[in-house]
Design a protein around this motif. Structure first.
Motif, PDB file in Angstrom:
ATOM      1  N   LEU A   1      44.394  42.328  48.819  1.00 10.63           N
ATOM      2  CA  LEU A   1      43.399  41.562  49.566  1.00 10.63           C
ATOM      3  C   LEU A   1      42.981  40.314  48.798  1.00 10.63           C
ATOM      4  O   LEU A   1      42.582  40.393  47.636  1.00 10.63           O
ATOM      5  CB  LEU A   1      42.166  42.425  49.852  1.00 10.63           C
TER       6      LEU A   1
ATOM      7  N   ARG B   1      45.814  36.225  51.379  1.00 13.98           N
ATOM      8  CA  ARG B   1      45.802  35.446  52.613  1.00 13.98           C
ATOM      9  C   ARG B   1      44.380  34.997  52.924  1.00 13.98           C
ATOM     10  O   ARG B   1      43.421  35.735  52.667  1.00 13.98           O
ATOM     11  CB  ARG B   1      46.342  36.287  53.768  1.00 13.98           C
TER      12      ARG B   1
ATOM     13  N   GLU C   1      42.733  34.910  55.577  1.00 14.30           N
ATOM     14  CA  GLU C   1      42.012  35.737  56.550  1.00 14.30           C
ATOM     15  C   GLU C   1      41.646  37.122  56.008  1.00 14.30           C
ATOM     16  O   GLU C   1      40.973  37.904  56.693  1.00 14.30           O
ATOM     17  CB  GLU C   1      42.847  35.905  57.820  1.00 14.30           C
ATOM     18  N   ASP C   2      42.046  37.459  54.792  1.00  9.92           N
ATOM     19  CA  ASP C   2      41.751  38.783  54.240  1.00  9.92           C
ATOM     20  C   ASP C   2      40.249  38.984  54.049  1.00  9.92           C
ATOM     21  O   ASP C   2      39.540  38.074  53.603  1.00  9.92           O
ATOM     22  CB  ASP C   2      42.430  38.965  52.878  1.00  9.92           C
TER      23      ASP C   2
END
Length: 292
Positions: A213, A216, A218-219
């Protein structure tokens, strides 16, 4: 790979992952190899989950491929492809390096945890006697937890949404010969490694994101840094981006932070020994040798 020269004699190392756009090993290791006078290059190779076994066996049958580095999501699966596991890989059930032995057998080992602990020490942070919270029981998380225990951490609370994966890691850490839990640790959290409970994040001296995590945009955050003690260190193993959302948020809250690149940088000594690279830079070539 600026300055790296490739010839017909160049040896190859591949970094296997999916994705591989985030890997930092080529930019760190290629200049190192050049400086050591090793005619070799490290290249990223994107490999889907279902293709890992075929790719590993195929690459390791190529005569000038000397080894593999392994990143997410393959660190656990590569152990099933290897013929033999080193001590850390056997304990964690994961590996991040593979080499071909003289008899053709594949040996896999994991240096993530050792690199992480050495990175903490280089930053002036001792883990002896510490209470550590680790988010993630996968490839990096298992290695980090094992290395923390071996370095003298008093308690390592591990959290992972995959209950079977977490249980498997804790069972391996409790085996004879592994960094061991003290009696009652898994039930009461008094010592050793155990499944994290509600209060462990707030009590920890060091908190670690050892999950993917943060790779990215959007994580979600792996944990809330606002719940961490103001004096506790917030560490991330994600190397790219360098400033993860977790570390940015933690720093904004005034928590000290520790970046993922330190884990890789502090594995270099182990890679040298594992792959047989020299320890010292190569001597400059003789200007009158007639070679160009």
């Amino acid at each position: 790979m600026t300055g790296v020269r490739v010839s017909g004699a160049t040896r190859l190392y591949a970094v296997l992952g999916d994705p591989v756009t985030q890997v930092r090993a080529p930019e760190l290791l290629n200049p190192l190899l050049a400086g050591l006078g090793v005619d070799a290059v490290v290249v990223p190779v994107q490999v889907g989950r279902g293709d890992l076994a075929d790719v590993v066996r195929g690459l390791m049958r190529v005569g000038n491929v000397d080894g593999l580095l392994v990143t997410v999501p393959h660190k656990a699966a590569v152990c099933a492809v290897a013929d033999e596991l080193g001590p850390a890989a056997a304990v964690t059930g994961t590996a991040n390096a593979v080499r071909r032995e003289p008899d053709g057998r594949l040996l896999a080992e994991n240096f993530d945890g050792l690199g992480f602990v050495r990175g903490l020490r280089a930053a002036g942070r001792s883990v002896r006697g510490a209470h550590v919270f680790v988010a993630g029981a996968g490839g990096a998380g298992g290695a980090v937890a094992a290395a923390l225990l071996a370095a003298g951490a008093a308690r390592v609370a591990v959290r992972d949404p995959d209950e079977a994966r977490l249980a498997g890691l804790l069972a391996r850490l409790a085996r004879p010969g592994a960094p061991t839990q003290r009696p009652g640790a898994s039930t009461h959290g008094s010592a050793g490694a155990y499944a994290a409970g509600p209060g462990d994040l707030a009590r920890a001296d060091i908190v670690v994101n050892a999950s993917p995590l943060g790779m990215r945009p959007e994580d979600p955050l792996p944990f809330d840094p606002a719940a961490v003690r103001p004096d506790a260190l917030v560490a991330d193993v994600v190397m790219k981006p360098h400033e993860t959302a977790l570390l940015r948020r933690a720093a904004a809250l005034g928590r000290p932070v520790h970046h993922g690149i330190h884990m890789l940088e502090n594995q270099v000594t182990e890679y040298r020994a594992f792959f047989g690279w020299p320890e010292n830079p190569a001597a400059p070539a003789d200007a009158n040798s007639g070679m160009s």
